[in-house]
Design a protein around this motif. Structure first.
Motif, PDB file in Angstrom:
ATOM      1  N   LEU A 120     -18.836  -5.838 -61.463  1.00  0.00           N
ATOM      2  CA  LEU A 120     -18.651  -7.056 -61.358  1.00  0.00           C
ATOM      3  C   LEU A 120     -17.397  -8.157 -60.562  1.00  0.00           C
ATOM      4  N   CYS A 172     -17.650 -13.879 -59.321  1.00  0.00           N
ATOM      5  CA  CYS A 172     -18.189 -13.586 -60.513  1.00  0.00           C
ATOM      6  C   CYS A 172     -20.136 -13.407 -60.846  1.00  0.00           C
ATOM      7  N   ILE A 218     -22.875 -10.166 -61.090  1.00  0.00           N
ATOM      8  CA  ILE A 218     -22.485  -8.719 -61.435  1.00  0.00           C
ATOM      9  C   ILE A 218     -24.274  -7.969 -60.525  1.00  0.00           C
ATOM     10  N   TRP A 275     -21.319 -13.491 -64.017  1.00  0.00           N
ATOM     11  CA  TRP A 275     -19.879 -13.110 -65.670  1.00  0.00           C
ATOM     12  C   TRP A 275     -19.413 -14.107 -65.359  1.00  0.00           C
ATOM     13  N   LEU A 332     -21.334 -11.929 -70.090  1.00  0.00           N
ATOM     14  CA  LEU A 332     -22.468 -11.095 -68.566  1.00  0.00           C
ATOM     15  C   LEU A 332     -23.862 -11.912 -69.502  1.00  0.00           C
ATOM     16  N   THR A 365     -21.893  -9.293 -74.207  1.00  0.00           N
ATOM     17  CA  THR A 365     -20.559  -9.613 -73.763  1.00  0.00           C
ATOM     18  C   THR A 365     -19.744  -8.307 -74.342  1.00  0.00           C
TER      19      THR A 365
END
Length: 101
Positions: free
Chosen positions: A51, A55, A57, A67, A76, A84
């Motif tokens: 992560l 932001c 992934i 995320w 996510l 989550t």
């Protein structure tokens, strides 16, 4: 020596999950968290999820996505699926304000 090893093992088992930096997903999996200069790394259940502080992934198993940090969950959003993590208080990246929802 054997007594010391047994005592250490018992002490480690008694630590709460938060002290061991774990967070649970909505799939019921626990992920170990590590904070680094780029964001947070989650490891567990045979997968790795990165992560980023921007932001983003990336996961070899799940692909890429974005995320966001909600008040109660970390969301996510992968290209093909979602995940989550909760509770937010245990998430090591909760200070990454750019990703707050």
């Amino acid at each position: 020596m054997r007594t010391a090893t047994l005592t250490l093992a018992i002490c480690l088992m008694a630590l709460p999950a938060a002290a061991r930096n774990f967070i649970r997903s909505d799939e019921g999996r626990d992920y170990a968290q590590t904070r680094n200069q780029y964001g947070v790394v989650l490891q567990g259940a045979g997968e790795v999820i990165y992560l980023g502080e921007s932001c983003d992934i990336e996961s070899p198993q799940r692909g890429t996505g974005k995320w966001g940090l909600g008040s109660e969950q970390v969301l996510l959003d992968f290209t093909e699926s979602g995940l989550t993590l909760a509770p937010t208080e245990r998430f090591l990246g909760r200070d990454i304000v750019e990703c707050a929802l």
